[in-house]
Write a protein that holds these residues in place. Structure first.
Motif, short mmCIF file in Angstrom:
data_model
loop_
_atom_site.label_atom_id
_atom_site.label_comp_id
_atom_site.label_asym_id
_atom_site.label_seq_id
_atom_site.Cartn_x
_atom_site.Cartn_y
_atom_site.Cartn_z
N PRO A 1 -15.56 103.09 13.17
CA PRO A 1 -15.85 104.54 13.22
C PRO A 1 -15.53 105.25 11.91
CG PRO A 1 -14.78 103.83 15.24
CD PRO A 1 -14.70 102.67 14.28
N PHE A 2 -14.43 104.87 11.27
CA PHE A 2 -14.05 105.48 10.00
C PHE A 2 -15.10 105.19 8.92
CE2 PHE A 2 -11.98 105.38 5.86
CZ PHE A 2 -11.31 106.59 5.82
N LEU A 3 -15.52 103.93 8.83
CA LEU A 3 -16.52 103.54 7.84
C LEU A 3 -17.88 104.17 8.14
CD1 LEU A 3 -15.58 99.78 7.37
CD2 LEU A 3 -15.08 101.68 5.83
N TYR A 4 -18.18 104.36 9.41
CA TYR A 4 -19.44 105.00 9.80
C TYR A 4 -19.51 106.41 9.22
CZ TYR A 4 -22.84 107.34 12.82
OH TYR A 4 -23.89 108.09 13.29
N VAL A 5 -18.42 107.16 9.37
CA VAL A 5 -18.40 108.56 8.91
C VAL A 5 -18.39 108.65 7.40
CG1 VAL A 5 -17.11 110.73 8.91
CG2 VAL A 5 -17.24 109.35 11.00
N PHE A 6 -17.49 107.91 6.76
CA PHE A 6 -17.22 108.14 5.35
C PHE A 6 -17.94 107.18 4.40
CE2 PHE A 6 -13.51 109.93 7.56
CZ PHE A 6 -13.58 111.23 7.08
N ALA A 7 -18.65 106.18 4.94
CA ALA A 7 -19.39 105.26 4.07
C ALA A 7 -20.84 105.10 4.52
CB ALA A 7 -18.69 103.89 4.05
N PHE A 8 -21.06 104.79 5.80
CA PHE A 8 -22.42 104.49 6.26
C PHE A 8 -23.34 105.72 6.20
CE2 PHE A 8 -25.50 103.69 9.81
CZ PHE A 8 -26.17 102.65 9.17
N ILE A 9 -22.89 106.87 6.73
CA ILE A 9 -23.72 108.07 6.70
C ILE A 9 -23.98 108.53 5.26
CG2 ILE A 9 -23.85 110.50 7.34
CD1 ILE A 9 -24.47 108.62 9.62
N PRO A 10 -22.96 108.57 4.38
CA PRO A 10 -23.27 108.91 2.98
C PRO A 10 -24.26 107.95 2.34
CG PRO A 10 -20.92 109.14 3.37
CD PRO A 10 -21.50 108.51 4.60
N PHE A 11 -24.17 106.65 2.69
CA PHE A 11 -25.13 105.68 2.16
C PHE A 11 -26.54 105.98 2.65
CE2 PHE A 11 -27.42 101.62 2.75
CZ PHE A 11 -27.53 101.25 1.41
N LEU A 12 -26.68 106.29 3.95
CA LEU A 12 -27.99 106.65 4.49
C LEU A 12 -28.53 107.93 3.85
CD1 LEU A 12 -27.72 105.84 8.31
CD2 LEU A 12 -28.78 104.47 6.50
N LEU B 1 -8.50 108.52 12.76
CA LEU B 1 -9.26 109.13 11.68
C LEU B 1 -10.76 109.05 11.92
CD1 LEU B 1 -7.22 107.84 8.60
CD2 LEU B 1 -7.18 110.13 9.60
N GLY B 2 -11.22 107.92 12.46
CA GLY B 2 -12.65 107.75 12.70
C GLY B 2 -13.16 108.54 13.88
N VAL B 3 -12.59 108.28 15.07
CA VAL B 3 -13.07 108.94 16.28
C VAL B 3 -12.69 110.42 16.27
CG1 VAL B 3 -12.97 108.99 18.79
CG2 VAL B 3 -13.01 106.80 17.58
N GLY B 4 -11.51 110.74 15.75
CA GLY B 4 -11.12 112.14 15.66
C GLY B 4 -12.08 112.95 14.82
N THR B 5 -12.51 112.38 13.70
CA THR B 5 -13.49 113.08 12.86
C THR B 5 -14.83 113.18 13.54
OG1 THR B 5 -12.34 112.26 10.87
CG2 THR B 5 -14.57 113.11 10.58
N LEU B 6 -15.27 112.11 14.22
CA LEU B 6 -16.53 112.16 14.97
C LEU B 6 -16.49 113.25 16.03
CD1 LEU B 6 -17.37 108.38 15.51
CD2 LEU B 6 -18.75 110.01 14.23
N ASN B 7 -15.39 113.37 16.73
CA ASN B 7 -15.28 114.39 17.76
C ASN B 7 -15.11 115.78 17.19
OD1 ASN B 7 -15.78 113.45 20.34
ND2 ASN B 7 -13.79 112.47 20.52
#
Length: 396
Positions: free
Chosen positions: A53-64, A126-132
């Protein structure tokens, strides 16, 4: 679905919203923790998967965002009334709310039933908290509407993370004082996101309660009354927390509290980047000029805009707060962020890097005049020495 309207010259226009079904992109976020938990068990409880979840927010989405680029397209102005009246777009937002509750509850269950190392719990926070934290964004969109259903749904969204004072302070405080030194939710040049959080989080809390106390007082009601909109949200959050503690155990209570705080901090980071350094000028009568699109940082990065229902078209939102997300416009010559919000959050987490990238952008926006910038008082001397005075100021 096509929207039709009549132009000023009498001709007909037909428009099909190419993003109509893409708005459901934001629903994919719920698959991130679900996939994480599934993979955890498939890989024989390997704790490394909780980094997803952390990498999804701060790495994967910026990459997309980097791959997909930006979308500067605006719908024709003639069809905007029809688009605004289409309840489909409200229903997209409504349908996201139970997903946030489900993601939060599933994560609490996972933490409460699995033997995870401390570092894994922190990364999950950090991951899920940021997503929520995006639930607050839903409360933001729906809380700008005036009908009872949308106002109720806004409270439901804020109840996910217990940020009950947000709509009150945002509508009656932030939108009034935005991009001025009087606004606790406008970042100042030279101020780190961490210093901003220490100012914004308590400031928004105090402001929200002050505005709600005034509203209730004007109705002849006491502060602690069932009509207190902040307490209504707190009640929702408390019921969910109590139910989870009863089902999973007291050990999850610290996680719940920390989760909500991380979600609040996620919003704080967004507030920081949305108006960093931008300043509305005072007129001779002592009042600030009206908020214009150039008083907010804008970004058209399509992936993160879809997942955040156009929050990143923030310039039009502040100039026209009642305009719904599906109709928010891009304008030429706006101050533009270097990435979508997730990428900028990662950048802001490293203050020297953020200052290096953004301070020159602020100065370009201010046409080299440091006195036209919303400057952090503690950094004022340093920034004035660095950027000096313009020739016009010197001659004046």
């Amino acid at each position: 679905m096509q929207f039709t309207a009549t132009k000023e010259d009498g001709s007909q226009i037909a428009y099909k919203d190419g993003k109509r079904w893409l708005w459901f992109t934001g629903h994919l976020f719920v698959l991130v923790p679900v996939f994480t938990f599934w993979l955890y068990f498939v890989l024989e409880k390997n704790p490394l998967v909780v980094l997803i979840p952390f990498l999804y927010v701060f790495a994967f989405i910026p990459f997309l965002d980097w791959i997909a680029g930006e979308d500067p397209h605006n719908p024709p102005e003639e069809v905007v009334p029809a688009m605004s009246a289409d309840r489909f777009y409200d229903q997209v937002a409504y349908s996201l709310i139970p997903l946030h509750y489900a993601m939060f509850i599933a994560t609490v269950w996972f933490v409460g039933t699995q033997d995870l190392p401390i570092w894994a719990i922190i990364m999950l926070l950090l991951g899920v908290g940021t997503l929520n934290g995006n639930a607050i964004n839903l409360g933001h969109e729906l809380g700008h509407k005036t009908d009872k259903l949308n106002r109720f749904m806004a409270k439901m969204a804020l109840g996910v993370v217990g940020y009950g004072h947000f709509t009150v302070e945002h509508n009656r405080g932030h939108h009034v004082h935005v991009s001025t030194p009087e606004d606790c939710a406008s970042g100042r040049m030279g101020e780190s996101v961490y210093a901003f959080a220490l100012r914004e989080l308590p400031g928004a809390f105090k402001g929200g309660w002050a505005h709600e106390a005034k509203r209730l007082r004007n109705k002849g009601l006491p502060l602690f009354h069932w009509q207190n909109e902040i307490l209504q949200v707190y009640a929702m959050t408390t019921v969910i927390a109590v139910a989870l503690v009863m089902c999973v155990g007291w050990a999850v209570l610290p996680f719940i509290i920390a989760h909500h705080f991380i979600s609040w901090y996620g919003l704080t980071q967004v507030n920081y980047i949305e108006h960093y350094g931008l300043l509305r000028q005072k007129r001779k009568n002592g009042k600030y000029e009206p908020c214009q699109p150039h008083h907010s940082w804008n970004t058209n990065h399509i992936v993160s805009n879809l997942t955040q229902i156009h929050l990143q078209r923030h310039s039009d939102h502040h100039a026209n707060p009642m305009r719904p997300y599906q109709a928010l416009r891009n304008f030429p010559d706006l101050p533009r962020l270097p990435s979508g919000y997730p990428g900028c959050l990662a950048l802001a987490a490293i203050p020297p890097l953020w200052f290096k990238v953004m301070d020159p952008k602020v100065m370009d926006w201010a046409k080299g005049d440091i006195t036209r910038v919303n400057v952090c008082p503690k950094a004022k001397d340093q920034l004035f020495n660095r950027y000096g005075q313009t020739e016009n100021q010197v001659s004046a």
